[in-house]
Structure formats: C-alpha cells, structure tokens
Design an enzyme around this catalytic site. Structure first.
Site, mmCIF file in Angstrom:
data_model
loop_
_atom_site.group_PDB
_atom_site.id
_atom_site.type_symbol
_atom_site.label_atom_id
_atom_site.label_comp_id
_atom_site.label_asym_id
_atom_site.label_seq_id
_atom_site.Cartn_x
_atom_site.Cartn_y
_atom_site.Cartn_z
ATOM 1 N N ASP A 112 0.867 -1.177 0.000
ATOM 2 C CA ASP A 112 0.000 0.000 0.000
ATOM 3 C C ASP A 112 0.906 1.230 0.000
ATOM 4 O O ASP A 112 2.130 1.130 0.101
ATOM 5 C CB ASP A 112 -0.991 -0.022 1.169
ATOM 6 C CG ASP A 112 -2.228 0.822 0.846
ATOM 7 O OD1 ASP A 112 -2.149 1.673 -0.062
ATOM 8 O OD2 ASP A 112 -3.268 0.659 1.498
HETATM 9 C C1 BGC Z 1 -5.067 3.113 0.034
HETATM 10 C C2 BGC Z 1 -5.184 2.123 -1.093
HETATM 11 C C3 BGC Z 1 -5.050 2.834 -2.399
HETATM 12 C C4 BGC Z 1 -3.731 3.562 -2.425
HETATM 13 C C5 BGC Z 1 -3.458 4.254 -3.729
HETATM 14 C C6 BGC Z 1 -3.857 4.012 -0.094
HETATM 15 O O1 BGC Z 1 -3.891 5.052 0.805
HETATM 16 O O2 BGC Z 1 -5.046 2.425 1.262
HETATM 17 O O3 BGC Z 1 -6.382 1.422 -1.000
HETATM 18 O O4 BGC Z 1 -5.170 1.932 -3.453
HETATM 19 O O5 BGC Z 1 -3.730 4.523 -1.397
HETATM 20 O O6 BGC Z 1 -4.265 5.341 -3.907
#
Ligand code: BGC
Length: 766
Positions: free
Chosen positions: A297
C-alpha cells in the site's frame, strides 16, 4: 496497434530490441498460453540487469491525483528514472496524454523498453459513478455488480489506465471504520461472491482486451479488523478468524485469477502485513499457488520504520521482499535498499527475480509488450467515458442497491394523489455527496440530487416544499483533508418545520456527507449529528408522516428515529444517478429488492456487530439473573440484521424440505423451500441459505450464509427454491490446519434475512 513511430525507433536498436519486439509481436496469438508467457518472461528477465529488475518493483505516483502522503522524489528525478527503466508502474495518472507521455519516456529511452502499468483507484466507477461498493453489495445482484465493474474498466482503460486498485475485499464488522464503505460488508461468503463478480467485471474473459484491466484484491490482510475501528490501527486476530472470516474473499479472488493483490497498512498480530511472510509467501503464493504480484500500500514499506519493525528504509526493503511483497508503492524503499541488500548478501537475488517475473507476467497478460500504447486512444477517451448508456447502467444498479428498512401502513410508494411533500435536509439538494468517497475522476457536484430526481418524477401535481434545514459539514470537501462537522448550528430547523407543517408528507434526507466515510474517516459515533437529530425531533412534532431517506457510507445507529417514523429507505451514496434511482423507489417505479450486507446496530457500543456470532457459554438468562452475555443498557441484536430488506410486496416462506436427513463424504442433499408472493405487486426476493455446525473442534457461528438466490414473483405466485448442501459447504479451517468438514449434526435455515428463517436439520457422516 503498435505505434509506428516507436516501432521505427525500436528497430534501430540492435539485438536486444529486435528480440523483445519479436517476443511482443508473437504475444497476442498466445495470449492465453501461459507456458508461452512464462518463456517470454524468462527471456526478458535474462536480459535484465539487477537495477532493471529492481526497477520493475517500483511504483511511483504521477502528479494528477494524490491519494496519500507523497514521497520525497521530485518529478525531474522520476522522469530520469523512467528513462533509465527504473520504474515498473505509475499510479494516479488519469489521462491518455499523461499516460502516453510517461510511457514514451520509457519506450523511447530505456534499454529494454519494458512498458509501464498505470494504476488507479477505480473503486466504484471511473467518471460515471456507481453506488459505493457497500451499497452495491446490498443489491446481492452479481450480474449488476459485474456490469458496473466492467463499465468502470471500460472508462478507465479509455483514459490510459490498465490496473484498478480494486476490489477491496476486506471483511469488516465495525462500522466505525470509514473504509467499510469500500467493501462488501461483514460476511465472507457474500464477500467472496462479490469479490469474484467485481474481478470478472474488471478483468473480463480476456485481460489483453483494450477494455479490461488488471484488478487488485486488497488489502491483504485483515485491514477491516483495525482495533476500535480506527483506520490503520493495530490488528490482533486469531488464526481461525483469519482463515475462516478474513481470507476467504482473497482466496476466491486468487482462484478467480485476480492479477494483483495489495498488502495492508496494518500489522497483523505484531507483524506489519507488508512484511508478513506467512500471509504473502506461505499462504498466498505457496499454498494457494497464486502467480500474480503483490503491491504494497502507499508507502507502507517505508512506514514499517514508524511501526517500529524496521530500523530504516533499507531494513524495511529487506523485510518486505523476503516476505513476498513484490512492488513498492511510493515508499522508495526498494529503489534505495535492494541493490545494496543483494550485494551484502542479505537478500537473495532470486527473490527480486521472482517479484520482477510476476510483474512482467502481468504485463504480458495485459498485452502491453505487444502495444505499450494500447490504452492510449484519444478517441476512446472522448467517446467511452460518462456515456448515456453508462449512466443508465448506474441508475439501474443504484435502484437495486436501495434497501427498504421500514414501511408501516404502506406509506411507500408515494401515493399518486399526494398534493404536497416537504423535502428536507441538506443532503436532499446535495449533488456531491451521492458520488461518495473514492470517486475516481468524477466531477464535483455532478450527481442527480434527490430533489432533482423527485422533481423529475413527481410531476406538477405534487408541490415540493424544499427546506435545507441544518448543515452537516462545512468548508472545503476534500479527499485529503478532514471534514468540519456542524455540531451545534441549528438555524435551519425553523425553515424545516415550516415546510413540514404545510405538507402532507415529509421526505427527510439525513445521514452523512461523502467524506464522512472512506479512508482515514473513522468515527466514534454512528449516530446522525446532533443538529440533524434535533431537526428530526422538531419536524416530528408537527408532522409524523415522515419517510426517512438515509444517505451514508456506513451502517448508522438510528434507534429512536427507526421507532418513530413509518418509513425508512437506506440509499447509501448511490453515485451519479442517485436522485433518479431514489425517486424510482419512492414512487414505486422500482420495487425495492436490496438486502443489508452488514448489520445495522442500535448503538455504537455494540461494535463489532455481526450475525455470524458465537453462542458463548452464557447465551441466555433462564433464571432471570444478570449472568449472561449481554449489555445491561441495550439489546444484543442488530436493529436491522444482515440480509434484511423489505419490498412493496410481501413474501411468505413455507415448507422447508430436505431431500434426506443425512449424507456422507461425496454425497449431498437438497433443501427446498416454497416462497410465495403474498402481496399485490411483482417483486424480487433474495432467498438466503444459512447453516450451523452444532458441535465442532472449534466453536462455530450460530449461522453462516452458504447460498442465496434472487427470484422474482408475480402477485400470488409461488416458487420452489432448491439449494444443494454438500461437504464443501460444511468445511472450515480446523485445528488440523486445513479446510475440512466435520461429522455431526447441522442445522439449516432458509429465509429472507439472517433472523426470520425456517429451520431444519441434518447429519453429516464421515
Ligand atoms: C489506500 C489504497 C489505495 C492507495 C493508492 C492508499 O492510501 O489504502 O487502497 O489503493 O492509497 O491510492
């Protein structure tokens, strides 16, 4: 087709390029042949330097959108890295022009010209917004869900994107967690079915098609079990709950061929999920034999230094790659650490090669080597996004996602002879909130509001008296900044009361604004805001004929309102066509068919709340004493249970009949129930099958959803619905560390929700 200009340039670059080109050109005809793809992956890998291999593991943010705290790498440096083949993918690039520009940097400058992937949070639509995922799950309509994902994929790929960071398949049983809006609710069976539908919608039957993209099941794992419902918080979860509740949707996703998975921000029992070897390498890759790649993530590898698990970014890179996390999103840990770690002998280069291979494999499957610009079609960008057909599909799934929670005296559908209606609430005239959180590139204020929808469908005969009433939030609405909640300004109440007074019926829109749920939007309260509650009470004083239209991204606790008003309609955040879809249901143009995918509590103190609970050693109070598992100030059960939802007609369940009272390994029985439409309207019903394993080597839930079927019945029509019960259905992850069914007594339940059921029993023999 492969861009001519690029091909010309490629041709001038010697053996390596010619080789890649030949590989690429032969890719399409063998798109489905995995051996062929493996051969190509190995060939490409054999040409790569260590730096290039590590490069594939790097995912950078573009500057089109920001969905997390940005890293310290500037655009200039990013561009240099792209040119050197040191970046594998980009996220948040949301235009053909942008994607093309970045892809060109790689294709025209780097040695091996390995195309980039472009990822984006396509969560419930790209520009045409569909209901938020939790809402859409309330439709229990897998075809409609699949279709919405397919449309989202069609739009996103028309804008240069080939990788969706969805579906989120995290089970959550805690409505305080803001990201509950992004998933399919509390149940692993329903969650698995919906995960697969979404993946099939995104990926289609051919990942190499220009209109499909790679999906990403996230967040691996247990992110929805954050302590106290606070986002990013610690997760402590038992082995069995992990396997039986959290992992099934991920397993279903893996079996459905999901191209990628995303690891979670949280720690799981002391180890950050990002570096959780047991989860990623042992379970996901070794046991499940899944061959896609895991992306971290946002900056979660680097954030292990904050967790107190890694000394620095280099150490974090070591831990994450060993654990099986293949790609580093905006964390800069892999690019900084991995080369050094290999040279020092701390990381086996084979791990980096395995990660790079997984990423290359995905790129081959997408057909990117054949044509790196296949998603860069300006015509498609102009014509395939936000079309009339897509909006119609959005309205269709939106009306199917609405759940009728209460309808005393058939207040709904609205009577044709209604002369005046008060439409009250800031949310009723809000064109932005229905778009919800995680809204892709949707334009602000682009949804059809409830007021607009009602105006269009009620016609001139009914006078609409609109009053905004109290505000819910104030200030800028933003994905990255917290909303300011109005906690005390009640000035709008007077005007609301006046509108209610002069109208036959009140439609009261209350709930939450778009950015009250979603990432980092955890709340300690599940009540509506105090000004909204006060407004409700004041209106109720003057007009009791109230239809509450709830708009919210999470289950809310509304016990007093639920008791007092005759009708409640749960409309969530329904997307672009929200107002029209709600009007379809309120007027009866559509007979509501949604069922809750998550329990609605009486009080926030019940969290986590879910139907598949255990009995405990003290399930009841036969002697009227206090010593049983309960609250002294509130009931245990849900106000509206999982699976619940009414229709404008009524259904009767009768004659649950099992084909036999027992079966053994390899055998099966059927459970048949007769469902009759006892009302006077045609309607749809989701018939639900639950099973209970009475005695187990582990204590077992009091009910577990194991099947469902949506039927449609004309007035007075009956239908027999048959479910097959086999050994697989009875399996769970046992102390033998495997999924197996245990011999013994079982109960089977069938009904229209998780509480009101017919029951029978059977024996499973081994
Ligand atoms: C989130 C993800 C997301 C990623 C990219 C993160 O903060 O937890 O679910 O895909 O950002 O935007």
């Amino acid at each position: 087709m492969f861009n001519k200009r690029t091909r010309f340039k490629l041709e001038g670059r010697g053996l390596v390029v010619t080789f890649l080109l030949v590989l690429a050109m032969s890719q399409h005809s063998f798109a489905q042949d995995s051996n062929e793809i493996e051969r190509k992956v190995d060939s490409v890998l054999s040409l790569m330097t260590l730096k290039e291999k590590i490069g594939q593991l790097v995912l950078y943010n573009g500057s089109w959108d920001v969905t997390g705290p940005p890293s310290d790498v500037g655009n200039k440096e990013k561009y240099e890295k792209l040119k050197n083949g040191e970046v594998g993918a980009m996220l948040n690039v949301t235009s053909v022009k942008g994607a093309k520009e970045l892809q060109e940097k790689v294709i025209e400058n780097s040695r091996l010209k390995i195309p980039l992937m472009f990822g984006y949070d396509v969560i419930h639509g790209y520009k045409t917004m569909f209901p938020i995922p939790l809402a859409e799950s309330a439709s229990w309509d897998l075809d409609a869900i699949k279709k919405s994902a397919a449309i989202a994929a069609k739009e996103a790929t028309a804008a240069g994107i080939n990788w969706a960071f969805g579906p989120m398949v995290d089970i959550s049983r805690d409505a305080r967690w803001g990201r509950i809006m992004e998933g399919a609710g509390e149940d692993p069976y329903l969650g698995s079915k919906i995960a697969v539908a979404r993946i099939q919608g995104f990926q289609g039957t051919d990942l190499a098609s220009k209109e499909t993209l790679a999906a990403c099941a996230k967040h691996f794992a247990a992110y929805g079990f954050a302590e106290a419902g606070r986002d990013y918080n610690t997760v402590n979860i038992g082995e069995y709950e992990l396997h039986n509740t959290v992992l099934p949707p991920f397993k279903a996703a893996a079996d459905a061929g999901v191209a990628t998975m995303m690891s979670a921000f949280n720690e799981v029992n002391g180890i950050p999920a990002t570096a959780h070897k047991e989860l990623q390498r042992d379970i996901l890759k070794d046991t499940w034999k899944w061959d896609g790649f895991v992306v971290s993530d946002w900056a979660s590898i680097m954030e292990m230094t904050f967790h107190g698990y890694s000394k620095d970014r280099v150490h974090a890179a070591e831990q994450a790659i060993i654990a099986g996390n293949d790609m580093d999103m905006e964390g800069r840990a892999y690019e900084i650490g991995l080369e050094k770690l290999v040279k020092e002998g701390k990381v086996d280069v084979k791990l980096i090669e395995d990660a790079a291979k997984r990423i290359l494999r995905t790129k081959f499957r997408l057909g990117l080597f054949e044509d790196p610009y296949k998603y860069c079609d300006e015509n498609r960008e102009k014509n395939d996004i936000y079309t009339k057909a897509h909006l119609e599909a959005s309205r269709d799934v939106a009306k199917k996602s609405i759940v009728l929670l209460k309808n005393e005296n058939n207040v709904l559908p609205l009577k044709k002879e209604l002369k005046s209606v008060a439409v009250i609430g800031a949310l009723a005239d809000d064109k932005d909130t229905p778009i919800g959180s995680w809204r892709g590139v949707a334009e602000s204020n682009s949804a059809v509001s409830l007021l607009e929808g009602l105006k269009a469908s009620l016609g001139k005969k009914t006078t609409i008296n609109y009053a905004k009433g109290v505000a819910i939030g104030s200030g800028e609405r933003s994905f990255i900044k917290a909303l300011k909640i109005n906690r005390d300004d009640v000035t709008g109440i007077k005007e609301a009361v006046a509108a209610a007074k002069k109208s036959e019926l009140v439609i009261l829109a209350i709930g939450e604004e778009a950015y009250q749920s979603g990432e980092a939007r955890s709340q300690v309260s599940l009540s509506i805001t105090a000004p909204q509650q006060k407004m409700f009470e004041a209106i109720y004083e003057v007009n009791k004929n109230i239809v509450v239209v709830l708009m919210n991204g999470r289950p809310l606790a509304i016990p007093t309102i639920a008791e007092k008003v005759p009708a409640i309609v749960e409309t969530w955040h329904l997307g672009s066509e929200s107002g029209n879809a709600i009007a379809d249901v309120l007027t009866g143009a559509y007979n509501p068919s949604g069922k809750l995918p998550v329990s609605f509590p009486r009080h926030v103190g019940q969290m986590p709340l879910y139907y598949a609970t255990k009995t405990t050693g003290r399930p009841s109070n036969p002697d009227g004493m206090v010593f049983w598992s309960h609250y002294t100030d509130e009931k245990n059960d849900a106000l509206f249970p999982f699976g619940y939802g009414l229709s404008y007609t009524t259904f009767e369940y009768k004659d649950l009949v099992l084909s036999a009272s027992s079966f053994g390994t390899g055998g099966k029985i059927t459970a048949t129930v007769t469902v009759t439409n006892t009302g006077d309207r045609k309607g749809k019903e989701v018939v639900q099958l639950y099973v209970r394993d009475l005695i187990g080597s582990l204590t077992r839930p009091i009910k577990e959803l194991k099947g469902f079927e949506m039927i449609e019945l004309n007035p007075k029509e009956s239908k027999k619905v048959t479910f097959t019960i086999d050994e697989k259905m009875l399996q769970f992850y046992t102390p033998n560390k495997k999924w197996e069914a245990e011999a013994g007594d079982f109960k089977v339940f069938v009904g229209g929700n998780s509480v009101d059921v017919l029951e029978s029993d059977f024996v499973f023999k081994k």
